[in-house]
Enzyme design. Structure first.
Site, PDB file in Angstrom:
ATOM      1  N   ILE A 110      28.302   2.335  77.677  1.00  0.00           N
ATOM      2  CA  ILE A 110      28.001   0.905  77.717  1.00  0.00           C
ATOM      3  C   ILE A 110      26.517   0.771  77.390  1.00  0.00           C
ATOM      4  O   ILE A 110      25.653   0.815  78.254  1.00  0.00           O
ATOM      5  CB  ILE A 110      28.310   0.302  79.102  1.00  0.00           C
ATOM      6  N   HIS A 156      23.990  -2.401  78.585  1.00  0.00           N
ATOM      7  CA  HIS A 156      23.508  -2.588  79.961  1.00  0.00           C
ATOM      8  C   HIS A 156      23.007  -1.231  80.462  1.00  0.00           C
ATOM      9  O   HIS A 156      23.798  -0.338  80.783  1.00  0.00           O
ATOM     10  CB  HIS A 156      24.651  -3.124  80.840  1.00  0.00           C
ATOM     11  N   ILE A 157      21.716  -1.109  80.485  1.00  0.00           N
ATOM     12  CA  ILE A 157      21.105   0.191  80.810  1.00  0.00           C
ATOM     13  C   ILE A 157      21.542   0.673  82.192  1.00  0.00           C
ATOM     14  O   ILE A 157      21.720  -0.132  83.113  1.00  0.00           O
ATOM     15  CB  ILE A 157      19.559   0.080  80.722  1.00  0.00           C
ATOM     16  N   HIS A 158      21.755   1.973  82.300  1.00  0.00           N
ATOM     17  CA  HIS A 158      22.133   2.546  83.597  1.00  0.00           C
ATOM     18  C   HIS A 158      21.721   4.005  83.669  1.00  0.00           C
ATOM     19  O   HIS A 158      21.657   4.691  82.661  1.00  0.00           O
ATOM     20  CB  HIS A 158      23.645   2.395  83.834  1.00  0.00           C
ATOM     21  N   TRP A 159      21.427   4.428  84.876  1.00  0.00           N
ATOM     22  CA  TRP A 159      20.965   5.795  85.141  1.00  0.00           C
ATOM     23  C   TRP A 159      22.130   6.613  85.693  1.00  0.00           C
ATOM     24  O   TRP A 159      22.852   6.150  86.581  1.00  0.00           O
ATOM     25  CB  TRP A 159      19.831   5.783  86.162  1.00  0.00           C
TER      26      TRP A 159
END
Ligand SMILES: [Zn+2]
Length: 170
Positions: A117, A120-123
């Site tokens: 995705i 939508h940035i995510h760690w």
């Protein structure tokens, strides 16, 4: 038998996310309370923690800002700070629940980098054990899932619940 009952649900979760690309998974989860159904484990004001439905190892967690953005530059210092605090909290939770030997923590920026995705940035927080694999295939389709997502959620939720004033909001 539990695994078999659980698997169809998981596939539905996955396919529904894929069939509706216009609805961002993280934006949808950001509005929901913490629950085993949506896999949202912990919530802050600007960011939240959820289980990855395609875990590379047991306890693979993701931290995302509530706000929809693909660009780190769009995030305020306050948002970045909370993301990092939740990354730290995720590591501590996993340490207590699973006692891994190490962690991989990182972001796949852009589809070229393998982001599922990208908008939508995510760690990613991926616990590692000595001998699990020589190199984490972060972007590959090879995954080892020895435990069910439900079990993982229940385990982490239990650790979280035992902490003072830090429990999930459900
Ligand atoms: Zn989003």
């Amino acid at each position: 038998m539990t695994e078999r009952l659980w698997a169809p649900w998981r596939m539905q979760y996955v396919s529904s996310a894929r069939e509706q690309p216009e609805e961002c998974l993280f934006c949808a989860r950001a509005k929901e309370p913490c629950s085993a159904e949506n896999m949202v484990l912990l919530r802050g004001k600007h960011a939240f923690v959820m289980l990855n439905a395609f875990p590379y190892t047991n306890g693979h967690l993701m931290v995302a800002p509530v706000r929809h953005t693909a660009d780190m530059n769009d995030l305020s210092d306050e948002e970045l700070l909370e993301v990092m605090r939740l990354v730290r909290e995720s590591v501590n939770l996993l340490q207590e629940a699973y006692r891994p030997d190490g962690f991989n923590i990182g972001v796949n920026l852009g589809r070229a980098a393998g982001a599922g995705i990208a908008d939508h940035i995510h760690w990613h927080i991926v616990p590692r054990w000595n001998g699990d694999t020589n190199f984490m295939p972060v972007l590959a389709d090879v995954r080892v899932i020895p435990d069910s997502l439900e079990n993982t959620y229940a385990k982490l939720h239990q650790v979280l619940s035992q902490r003072d004033g830090n429990g999930p909001d459900s």
